[in-house]
Design an enzyme around this catalytic site. Structure first.
Site, mmCIF file in Angstrom:
data_model
loop_
_atom_site.group_PDB
_atom_site.id
_atom_site.type_symbol
_atom_site.label_atom_id
_atom_site.label_comp_id
_atom_site.label_asym_id
_atom_site.label_seq_id
_atom_site.Cartn_x
_atom_site.Cartn_y
_atom_site.Cartn_z
ATOM 1 N N ARG A 164 0.824 -1.211 0.000
ATOM 2 C CA ARG A 164 0.000 0.000 0.000
ATOM 3 C C ARG A 164 0.858 1.261 0.000
ATOM 4 O O ARG A 164 0.405 2.329 -0.418
ATOM 5 C CB ARG A 164 -0.946 -0.015 1.214
ATOM 6 C CG ARG A 164 -2.091 0.967 1.097
ATOM 7 C CD ARG A 164 -3.208 0.604 2.019
ATOM 8 N NE ARG A 164 -2.986 1.034 3.390
ATOM 9 C CZ ARG A 164 -3.849 0.839 4.388
ATOM 10 N NH1 ARG A 164 -4.981 0.176 4.157
ATOM 11 N NH2 ARG A 164 -3.600 1.257 5.599
ATOM 12 N N LYS A 179 11.136 0.383 6.419
ATOM 13 C CA LYS A 179 11.491 -0.141 7.734
ATOM 14 C C LYS A 179 10.303 -0.955 8.235
ATOM 15 O O LYS A 179 9.339 -0.414 8.759
ATOM 16 C CB LYS A 179 11.814 1.015 8.692
ATOM 17 C CG LYS A 179 12.725 0.643 9.873
ATOM 18 C CD LYS A 179 12.081 -0.295 10.880
ATOM 19 C CE LYS A 179 10.957 0.413 11.612
ATOM 20 N NZ LYS A 179 10.278 -0.558 12.588
ATOM 21 N N PRO A 180 10.340 -2.301 8.072
ATOM 22 C CA PRO A 180 9.218 -3.122 8.533
ATOM 23 C C PRO A 180 9.251 -3.307 10.047
ATOM 24 O O PRO A 180 10.301 -3.122 10.689
ATOM 25 C CB PRO A 180 9.450 -4.449 7.809
ATOM 26 C CG PRO A 180 10.935 -4.528 7.649
ATOM 27 C CD PRO A 180 11.410 -3.106 7.453
ATOM 28 N N ALA A 181 8.119 -3.686 10.606
ATOM 29 C CA ALA A 181 8.049 -3.965 12.036
ATOM 30 C C ALA A 181 8.962 -5.141 12.384
ATOM 31 O O ALA A 181 9.044 -6.128 11.648
ATOM 32 C CB ALA A 181 6.619 -4.278 12.437
ATOM 33 N N GLY A 233 0.886 3.045 12.257
ATOM 34 C CA GLY A 233 1.148 2.545 13.596
ATOM 35 C C GLY A 233 0.348 3.326 14.622
ATOM 36 O O GLY A 233 -0.651 3.967 14.309
ATOM 37 N N SER A 234 0.824 3.306 15.846
ATOM 38 C CA SER A 234 0.087 3.932 16.939
ATOM 39 C C SER A 234 0.155 5.451 16.851
ATOM 40 O O SER A 234 1.095 6.028 16.296
ATOM 41 C CB SER A 234 0.647 3.483 18.288
ATOM 42 O OG SER A 234 1.913 4.084 18.524
ATOM 43 N N GLU A 255 -1.042 7.044 9.093
ATOM 44 C CA GLU A 255 -2.236 6.242 9.349
ATOM 45 C C GLU A 255 -2.080 5.705 10.766
ATOM 46 O O GLU A 255 -1.297 4.787 11.009
ATOM 47 C CB GLU A 255 -2.348 5.124 8.307
ATOM 48 C CG GLU A 255 -3.759 4.550 8.214
ATOM 49 C CD GLU A 255 -3.959 3.386 9.160
ATOM 50 O OE1 GLU A 255 -4.514 3.630 10.262
ATOM 51 O OE2 GLU A 255 -3.574 2.270 8.823
ATOM 52 N N ARG A 283 -11.911 -10.137 12.384
ATOM 53 C CA ARG A 283 -10.929 -10.202 11.297
ATOM 54 C C ARG A 283 -9.557 -9.836 11.841
ATOM 55 O O ARG A 283 -9.401 -8.886 12.584
ATOM 56 C CB ARG A 283 -11.338 -9.233 10.187
ATOM 57 C CG ARG A 283 -10.339 -9.088 9.061
ATOM 58 C CD ARG A 283 -10.931 -8.206 7.963
ATOM 59 N NE ARG A 283 -9.965 -7.891 6.926
ATOM 60 C CZ ARG A 283 -9.379 -6.707 6.791
ATOM 61 N NH1 ARG A 283 -9.655 -5.719 7.628
ATOM 62 N NH2 ARG A 283 -8.518 -6.484 5.821
ATOM 63 N N CYS A 289 -6.477 -1.653 12.809
ATOM 64 C CA CYS A 289 -6.914 -0.300 13.148
ATOM 65 C C CYS A 289 -8.351 -0.064 12.721
ATOM 66 O O CYS A 289 -9.020 0.832 13.237
ATOM 67 C CB CYS A 289 -5.989 0.734 12.514
ATOM 68 S SG CYS A 289 -5.831 0.547 10.727
ATOM 69 N N GLU A 386 -7.949 1.591 22.219
ATOM 70 C CA GLU A 386 -7.923 0.608 21.141
ATOM 71 C C GLU A 386 -7.556 -0.754 21.713
ATOM 72 O O GLU A 386 -6.498 -0.915 22.325
ATOM 73 C CB GLU A 386 -6.921 1.041 20.070
ATOM 74 C CG GLU A 386 -7.022 0.268 18.785
ATOM 75 C CD GLU A 386 -6.202 0.880 17.666
ATOM 76 O OE1 GLU A 386 -6.534 0.645 16.489
ATOM 77 O OE2 GLU A 386 -5.221 1.602 17.954
#
Length: 487
Positions: A164, A179-181, A233-234, A255, A283, A289, A386
């Site tokens: 995305r 930079k992936p988690a 992320g947060s 986002e 899901r 989120c 959340e």
């Protein structure tokens, strides 16, 4: 033990080269269903991050001048290659994130579609030409890529969140550092390998997994060559990144967190509302989120709704996502398990009643029972925070104004859900609820062709749709003297 698909990289990807980090440090990626080690991945350092930006900068001019049709063809080839390896990607996501295989297959289709969608948008980057109202000059408006981008992706949708962001950036002519988690880097690394195999030039995509995210990316925010940040992320981390991005006035797409209300009016199709709530809540194990975080049901139908939803939730099979028939996998780690349990316990202490679940599942891995709570007071943290887990808190409302008030009662505004058969009400609420997305009589509405994003503290900008590529483009105005002057 289920093995990783063949050929999954565990190194950094910088300038077209797979390499260890400069410190030789590696970090463990766990299978949350078993708490066992899946792989050890190279951990990038700040020096590696700068090297990745160097590679992106070196490739930027050539990539931005690559004909749009060629960029489009590479993205389309990426779509076809990811689709061809759907089973590998699905298994990999289930192993490192935990979702059931059926959901992982759905994410492969969803994530790949961003590559196809933006391949089609690539040759449709338009400008315009017009005459200034006073006739003094001509107005030429052009679009150009913003430049090298830092893309920071979350752990919960490891393929879709990468595609995305990467797809519109490449479509616009930007190079990227991803930079992936640290919890789920393997899917992104395999995606980068696939894109390399289809012919994306060296340096256009760079991937820097790391166990030290903040320290590793810090020098990039101070580097004027970086021109764009996209983060999912947060809200708390997003706020910190916005402060860092301000130093060089980076373009940002954020986002962030959500706290989605799910409103069910007395005139709703009750069975459809139950199905929608189930899909919107469970899901991805509730770890989304867009999850329906808090369910508000009009008082006259609240008891019936809760009974029907509880029966459906109670029938869900819990277990490792690779097993047949499993509908709910583990949560991501032990911290998530403890936080979810705390939210449920506090809700009970405040008067909430358990209808289903409510406890951790014994055994290896990080499993929490799918849970339904009713009579939840509005001040309970399970409604104000959340959850990011398989917990369904149900409260009631008594009027349309009351529904709007509770929907808007948080600082978040990513997505809201509404079930009613009254079209006029749906239109009224679409103008009153503070949200970036509204799902009407539907439990899932995410689509690459639709603009995804929120308002208030849920973020800035949009991903997907025609709006998604605009996030990676600058608008340039060229004023041209009146060509008829002196004629």
């Amino acid at each position: 033990m289920t093995q990783l698909p063949a050929g999954v990289p565990t190194e950094l990807f910088i300038g077209g080269v797979w390499r260890d980090g400069s410190s030789a440090e590696r970090f463990v990626v766990q299978n949350p269903a078993t708490a066992s080690t899946l792989a050890e991945v190279a951990s990038a350092t700040p020096q590696d991050a700068v090297a990745a930006l160097d590679a992106a900068v070196a490739a930027q001019e050539s990539w931005s001048r690559t004909p749009p049709r060629r960029r489009a063809e590479l993205l389309r080839a990426g779509f076809e290659a990811v689709t061809a390896r759907a089973d590998d990607f699905a298994l990999l996501m289930t192993l490192e994130m935990g979702k059931p295989l059926a959901e992982s297959r759905g994410e492969v289709a969803y994530g790949a579609e961003f590559l196809r969608w933006f391949s089609e948008e690539t040759p449709r980057i338009y400008g315009r030409y017009s005459i200034a109202p006073d006739g003094a000059n001509r107005i030429l408006v052009s679009k150009r890529p913003v430049g090298p981008c830092l893309l920071i992706t979350p752990w919960n949708f490891p393929l879709a969140m990468a595609t995305r962001k990467v797809a519109p950036a490449l479509a616009a002519g930007c190079t990227v550092v991803v930079k992936p988690a640290a919890l789920t880097p393997l899917t992104t690394l395999l995606f980068a390998k696939v894109m390399q195999e289809v012919g994306v030039p060296d340096g256009v995509i760079n991937v820097i997994p790391t166990a030290h995210s903040g320290a590793t990316t810090a020098p990039l925010f101070a580097d004027p060559r970086l021109r764009k940040l996209s983060f999912t992320g947060s809200t708390e981390v997003g706020q910190a990144l916005l402060r860092q991005a301000a130093s060089n006035v980076l373009r940002t797409s954020m986002e962030l967190g959500g706290n989605a209300p799910f409103l069910v009016f007395a005139d709703a199709d009750l069975d459809a509302a139950v199905e929608g709530a189930f899909a919107a809540k469970l899901r991805n194990g509730g770890q989304a989120c867009t999850a329906a975080n808090r369910i508000y049901v009009e008082s006259p139908i609240a008891e019936e709704f809760a009974a029907k939803l509880s029966a459906k939730v109670a029938a869900v099979k819990v277990g490792p996502g690779v097993e047949a028939g499993v509908g709910l996998g583990p949560v991501i780690d032990s911290d998530a398990l403890g936080r979810i349990g705390g939210l449920v316990s506090e809700a009970q202490e405040l008067g909430g009643r358990l209808l289903v679940g409510g406890h951790r599942v014994d055994g290896p891995g990080y499993f929490f029972e799918p849970t339904v709570l009713v009579d939840v007071p509005r001040q309970a943290r399970v409604l104000t925070e959340e959850i990011f887990g398989p917990v369904v808190p149900i409260a009631t409302f008594d009027s349309e104004d009351d529904a709007v008030a509770v929907a808007n009662s948080t600082p978040f505004g990513l997505i809201s859900y509404l079930y009613t058969t009254d079209l006029s009400r749906a239109l009224r609420l679409s103008e009153r609820i503070e949200t970036g997305m509204l799902a009407v009589n539907a439990g899932v509405i995410s689509n690459p062709a639709a603009p995804f994003g929120g308002v208030k503290q849920s973020g800035l900008g949009r991903e997907g749709s025609a709006e998604g590529i605009e996030e990676y483009l600058e608008t340039v105005y060229i004023g041209i003297a009146d060509p008829f002057a002196g004629v």
